[in-house]
Design an enzyme around this catalytic site. Sequence first.
Site, PDB file in Angstrom:
ATOM      1  N   TRP A   1      22.798 -34.992  21.252  1.00 38.77           N
ATOM      2  CA  TRP A   1      21.740 -35.451  22.317  1.00 38.77           C
ATOM      3  C   TRP A   1      22.688 -35.689  23.561  1.00 38.77           C
ATOM      4  CZ3 TRP A   1      17.444 -34.256  20.937  1.00 38.77           C
ATOM      5  CH2 TRP A   1      17.089 -34.408  19.504  1.00 38.77           C
TER       6      TRP A   1
ATOM      7  N   ASP B   1      21.644 -43.466  27.358  1.00 39.37           N
ATOM      8  CA  ASP B   1      20.488 -43.155  26.298  1.00 39.37           C
ATOM      9  C   ASP B   1      20.354 -44.135  25.091  1.00 39.37           C
ATOM     10  OD1 ASP B   1      18.626 -42.192  24.417  1.00 39.37           O
ATOM     11  OD2 ASP B   1      19.535 -40.258  24.324  1.00 39.37           O
TER      12      ASP B   1
ATOM     13  N   LYS C   1      12.014 -44.397  17.647  1.00 28.94           N
ATOM     14  CA  LYS C   1      13.297 -44.713  16.602  1.00 28.94           C
ATOM     15  C   LYS C   1      13.053 -46.092  16.188  1.00 28.94           C
ATOM     16  CE  LYS C   1      14.592 -40.501  17.386  1.00 28.94           C
ATOM     17  NZ  LYS C   1      15.735 -39.937  18.463  1.00 28.94           N
TER      18      LYS C   1
HETATM   19  C1  LIG Z   1      15.643 -38.714  18.971  1.00 34.78           C
HETATM   20  C2  LIG Z   1      16.609 -38.754  20.173  1.00 34.78           C
HETATM   21  C3  LIG Z   1      16.332 -38.032  21.219  1.00 34.78           C
HETATM   22  C4  LIG Z   1      15.429 -36.945  21.608  1.00 34.78           C
HETATM   23  O1  LIG Z   1      14.230 -37.677  21.625  1.00 34.78           O
HETATM   24  P1  LIG Z   1      12.755 -36.893  22.047  1.00 34.78           P
HETATM   25  O2  LIG Z   1      11.697 -38.175  22.217  1.00 34.78           O
HETATM   26  O3  LIG Z   1      12.225 -36.123  20.612  1.00 34.78           O
HETATM   27  O4  LIG Z   1      12.927 -36.162  23.142  1.00 34.78           O
HETATM   28  C5  LIG Z   1      17.186 -38.418  22.482  1.00 34.78           C
HETATM   29  N1  LIG Z   1      18.256 -38.830  22.544  1.00 34.78           N
HETATM   30  C6  LIG Z   1      18.544 -39.817  21.288  1.00 34.78           C
HETATM   31  C7  LIG Z   1      19.556 -40.702  21.141  1.00 34.78           C
HETATM   32  C8  LIG Z   1      17.580 -39.587  20.276  1.00 34.78           C
HETATM   33  O5  LIG Z   1      17.901 -40.321  19.065  1.00 34.78           O
END
Ligand SMILES: *Cc1c(COP(=O)(O)O)cnc(C)c1O
Length: 360
Positions: A101, A171, A195
């Site tokens: 990511w 993030d 998540k």
């Molecule tokens: C799942 C995830 C993403 C991507 O998320 P989307 O909503 O599918 O774009 C980005 N960063 C992290 C840390 C993730 O776990």
Amino acid sequence: MSRVYNFSAGPAVLPEEVLKEAAEEMLDYKGSGMSVMEMSHRSKTYDNIIKEAEADLRDLLNIPDNYKVLFLQGGASQQFAMIPMNLMKNKKAGYIVTGQWAKKAYQEAKIYGEAIELASSADETFSYIPDCSDLDIPDDVDYVYICENNTIYGTKFKELPNTKGHLLVSDVSSCFLSEPMDVEKYGVIYGGVQKNIGPAGVVIAIIREDLITEDVLPGTPTMLKYKIHADNESLYNTPPAYGIYICGKVFKWIKKQGGLAAMKEYNEKKAAILYDFLDESKLFKGTVRKEDRSLMNVPFITGSDELDAKFIKEAKEAGFENLKGHRSVGGMRASIYNAMPIEGVEKLVAFMKEFEANNA
Ligand SMILES: *Cc1c(COP(=O)(O)O)cnc(C)c1O
């Protein structure tokens, strides 16, 4: 009705209490005669829902007044572009690459300016967090970017990088509200909610007010400007209304559990059950450097692809779902977010012990 133990990395398990409450309110939300799904986002009733969600989130994270909370769409992945579009004034930014990511965010930023890899753990399949206490950071970078919890590899920054005075962008998709955070250490905190907080379709961004300006890269679409969403209190266009409503319920649920300090204690207890077993098992082993282990995502392997596959199959039959590791790494991964009850982890470990005995 029978519910499984769902170890999915995302979309992931939600508190049963929240789902039941939502079910009860499905046809008639608090006497409105309609579902929140059917409701105008300009209505008084919905305004209360989104305002209360924001207030509860502010409470939980202790968000200072000079930070805006935005409810956005486009997934966490859309932020990979939105961040450089809105923050790359010097067209230069530093990225710490600790997994897929972070790498995707880094590559996306290259479209808009000079993205510099400040550190990486790619040399050991992202199984650790690099030392970020004294990085070589050019003076004119607009920000330093991290992915705080690496969902796929199961690592977490236990200490934030020394950004040497530069803005920190993080993030937190897979560790959002799993423990307290000091918001003031960041310029931008963002995460997709699927998540740990709610249904896919909502992204929450917490941004220091002075970073929200009209001064964005030329060509930035209106919808990708933080300012348009901030000025309109996340109601510039139709927001992901139902998703925000569920997030609001989860915020209340976390408050009822005792807030983020209590959540952290519970998460530590849960994760320890699994990690302690991995450390003593002769069959299963964790794949991450101990001091960098995530409380949320726990990857492990047997060392044999066949045994891994057998384990995943038998676990599924026993009611433990979604234990397959990410397609890029294989093995297993148990995601044990806030809403995973401790019994789920205890039962998983008991099942792993039994599997080990049967396959010795
Ligand atoms: C799942 C995830 C993403 C991507 O998320 P989307 O909503 O599918 O774009 C980005 N960063 C992290 C840390 C993730 O776990």
